[in-house]
Design an enzyme around this catalytic site. Structure first.
Site, PDB file in Angstrom:
ATOM      1  N   LYS A   1       0.822  -1.213   0.000  1.00 45.07           N
ATOM      2  CA  LYS A   1       0.000   0.000   0.000  1.00 45.07           C
ATOM      3  C   LYS A   1       0.851   1.257   0.000  1.00 45.07           C
ATOM      4  O   LYS A   1       0.507   2.248  -0.636  1.00 45.07           O
ATOM      5  CB  LYS A   1      -0.910   0.026   1.230  1.00 45.07           C
ATOM      6  CG  LYS A   1      -2.133  -0.845   1.085  1.00 45.07           C
ATOM      7  CD  LYS A   1      -3.156  -0.445   2.123  1.00 45.07           C
ATOM      8  CE  LYS A   1      -4.426  -1.244   2.000  1.00 45.07           C
ATOM      9  NZ  LYS A   1      -5.405  -0.868   3.008  1.00 45.07           N
TER      10      LYS A   1
ATOM     11  N   LYS B   1      -5.490  -8.628  -6.585  1.00 43.66           N
ATOM     12  CA  LYS B   1      -6.686  -8.866  -5.772  1.00 43.66           C
ATOM     13  C   LYS B   1      -7.822  -7.920  -6.188  1.00 43.66           C
ATOM     14  O   LYS B   1      -7.565  -6.763  -6.494  1.00 43.66           O
ATOM     15  CB  LYS B   1      -6.296  -8.600  -4.304  1.00 43.66           C
ATOM     16  CG  LYS B   1      -7.295  -9.062  -3.284  1.00 43.66           C
ATOM     17  CD  LYS B   1      -6.882  -8.623  -1.883  1.00 43.66           C
ATOM     18  CE  LYS B   1      -7.291  -7.194  -1.616  1.00 43.66           C
ATOM     19  NZ  LYS B   1      -7.451  -6.851  -0.187  1.00 43.66           N
TER      20      LYS B   1
ATOM     21  N   LYS C   1     -11.747  -2.762  -3.149  1.00 48.30           N
ATOM     22  CA  LYS C   1     -12.679  -1.630  -3.178  1.00 48.30           C
ATOM     23  C   LYS C   1     -12.079  -0.432  -3.874  1.00 48.30           C
ATOM     24  O   LYS C   1     -12.782   0.411  -4.379  1.00 48.30           O
ATOM     25  CB  LYS C   1     -12.974  -1.179  -1.743  1.00 48.30           C
ATOM     26  CG  LYS C   1     -13.713  -2.168  -0.908  1.00 48.30           C
ATOM     27  CD  LYS C   1     -13.797  -1.591   0.505  1.00 48.30           C
ATOM     28  CE  LYS C   1     -14.486  -2.518   1.450  1.00 48.30           C
ATOM     29  NZ  LYS C   1     -13.753  -2.653   2.697  1.00 48.30           N
TER      30      LYS C   1
HETATM   31  P1  AMP Z   1     -11.286  -4.993   3.532  1.00 47.57           P
HETATM   32  O1  AMP Z   1     -12.185  -4.650   2.402  1.00 47.57           O
HETATM   33  O2  AMP Z   1      -9.837  -4.828   3.175  1.00 47.57           O
HETATM   34  O3  AMP Z   1     -11.673  -4.361   4.827  1.00 47.57           O
HETATM   35  O4  AMP Z   1     -11.447  -6.576   3.751  1.00 47.57           O
HETATM   36  C1  AMP Z   1     -12.438  -7.126   4.567  1.00 47.57           C
HETATM   37  C2  AMP Z   1     -12.442  -8.629   4.461  1.00 47.57           C
HETATM   38  O5  AMP Z   1     -12.726  -9.049   3.134  1.00 47.57           O
HETATM   39  C3  AMP Z   1     -11.106  -9.279   4.848  1.00 47.57           C
HETATM   40  O6  AMP Z   1     -11.367 -10.498   5.531  1.00 47.57           O
HETATM   41  C4  AMP Z   1     -10.479  -9.555   3.515  1.00 47.57           C
HETATM   42  O7  AMP Z   1      -9.563 -10.628   3.563  1.00 47.57           O
HETATM   43  C5  AMP Z   1     -11.703  -9.916   2.673  1.00 47.57           C
HETATM   44  N1  AMP Z   1     -11.439  -9.629   1.270  1.00 47.57           N
HETATM   45  C6  AMP Z   1     -11.268  -8.398   0.712  1.00 47.57           C
HETATM   46  N2  AMP Z   1     -11.013  -8.510  -0.602  1.00 47.57           N
HETATM   47  C7  AMP Z   1     -11.008  -9.842  -0.878  1.00 47.57           C
HETATM   48  C8  AMP Z   1     -10.778 -10.608  -2.066  1.00 47.57           C
HETATM   49  N3  AMP Z   1     -10.513 -10.021  -3.233  1.00 47.57           N
HETATM   50  N4  AMP Z   1     -10.856 -11.959  -1.970  1.00 47.57           N
HETATM   51  C9  AMP Z   1     -11.126 -12.564  -0.794  1.00 47.57           C
HETATM   52  N5  AMP Z   1     -11.340 -11.901   0.358  1.00 47.57           N
HETATM   53  C10 AMP Z   1     -11.278 -10.564   0.325  1.00 47.57           C
END
Ligand code: AMP
Ligand code: TRP
Length: 338
Positions: free
Chosen positions: A117, A200, A203
């Site tokens: 990041k 990946k 968002k």
């Molecule tokens: P975040 O959006 O970074 O707060 O992620 C929240 C949760 O969603 C965490 O458990 C991440 O590991 C999961 N997550 C986010 N993006 C992915 C993705 N592309 N594939 C699988 N899990 C994801």
């Protein structure tokens, strides 16, 4: 004061730093729902993590409600799970500070997500972004959580949580914090970007075409899958044939996760199929699974005050667990209180 038996308890969280994606749904929320009812479950909208990078205040409040609406619409039930936003329980920040004094700079320097990041901009990112894994450890250990369902990208942070718990227990000669297990299983632990199968789905990616948002309508979902990058080969006859084909593997894994099955079973259903067959089938499946959720999210978002009441009630329940654990931590560390 020592506590050697830990009741099984689940904690996990999602940052309200943008709209929920299919990665969040399959890698996190769907699995949160699956664990509900099996043990005590606590799910948080981690707004204090979101502000490690700039968030417009109005948008942050909106996104916090939207993540909460996603939780509720996907099936989390406030009578079965504790649902709240992190900043309403001040103990997260308080334990986070203590853990900043337990975690070592060398440990933080190994966090690959920070390196990704911050990139070449490491001097300019916030101190919060650097310290955030220790706040994440506090989120988890404040509830003595034993199980943390997350996607693959969070594995290293849960391991750091274990290191922090072990060092705290060792330094203060207690058995106070549990060794938390990451729960990373199933076909959807790393959903990839639809335009680049080596990145990946997130968002915050530049183009909306690279992700499916939980609020996308049927037309958008169909269009995004239709335009998803693939190689020219049809699907293989066996799952081994996906090994060096990241985009193809990603679409098969998405299908498997949406349909509660395995990549093997998907390949057995579509052996040798062309993209002209598989992509529309995948889009139909995604619409069938996601549209009831997005419709319910929209309905819930029409009444933000009700979401706020749900989060406040959840925060009361969260505090009831967190505050005694924080007080015991203060006692262990030697921080006086009246
Ligand atoms: P975040 O959006 O970074 O707060 O992620 C929240 C949760 O969603 C965490 O458990 C991440 O590991 C999961 N997550 C986010 N993006 C992915 C993705 N592309 N594939 C699988 N899990 C994801
Ligand atoms: N760091 C996680 C992410 O970026 C979100 C998070 C914060 C979290 N605190 C947590 C996940 C505690 C699980 C448990 O996805």
């Amino acid at each position: 004061m020592t506590d050697t038996t830990f009741t099984p308890r689940v904690f996990s969280g999602i940052k309200p730093s943008g709209g929920l994606t299919l990665g969040n749904y399959l890698g996190a929320i769907k699995r949160f729902v699956g664990m509900q009812g099996q043990m005590e479950t606590i799910y948080c909208v981690v707004d204090m993590h979101a502000i490690t990078v700039w968030q417009d205040p109005k948008e942050l409040a909106h996104m916090t409600r939207e993540v909460a609406a996603g939780y509720l619409a996907a099936g989390l039930d406030p009578s079965q799970s504790i649902l709240f936003n992190q900043s309403q329980v001040a103990a997260h920040a308080e334990l986070g500070w203590i853990f900043n004094c337990v975690a070592r700079v060398g440990w933080m320097n190994r966090m690959t997500q920070f390196k990704d990041k911050a990139g070449s901009n490491a001097e300019k990112v916030s101190l919060g972004l650097y310290a955030y894994p220790s706040l994440m450890a506090a989120d988890i250990l404040l509830y003595h959580a034993t199980h943390v369902p997350v996607g693959e990208d969070q594995k290293q942070h849960v391991e750091l949580t274990r290191d922090i718990a072990a060092k705290f227990n060792h330094d203060y000669k207690v058995d106070f914090f549990p060794a938390t297990e990451p729960v990373i299983e199933g076909p959807a632990m790393r959903i990839m970007n639809l335009r680049d199968g080596t990145k990946k789905m997130s968002k915050s990616g530049e183009s909306d075409m690279e992700r499916i948002n939980m609020t996308d309508d049927a037309d958008k979902i169909a269009k995004k899958f239709k335009k998803a990058k693939t190689d020219p080969e049809p699907l293989p006859e066996t799952v081994e044939g996906l090994a060096s084909r990241p985009e193809a593997r990603n679409l098969v894994e998405i299908y498997a996760a949406l349909d509660d099955t395995t990549p093997e079973a998907v390949i057995a259903q579509y052996p040798g199929a062309g993209w002209g067959t598989f992509k529309p089938a995948l889009a139909d499946l995604a619409v069938a699974k996601l549209s009831p959720i997005s419709e319910e999210m929209a309905r819930l978002m029409d009444d933000p005050a009700e979401i706020d009441r749900t989060l406040a009630a959840g925060a009361d329940k969260a505090r009831a667990i967190a505050e005694p654990i924080l007080k015991q931590t203060y006692d262990i560390v030697g921080l006086l209180r009246g």
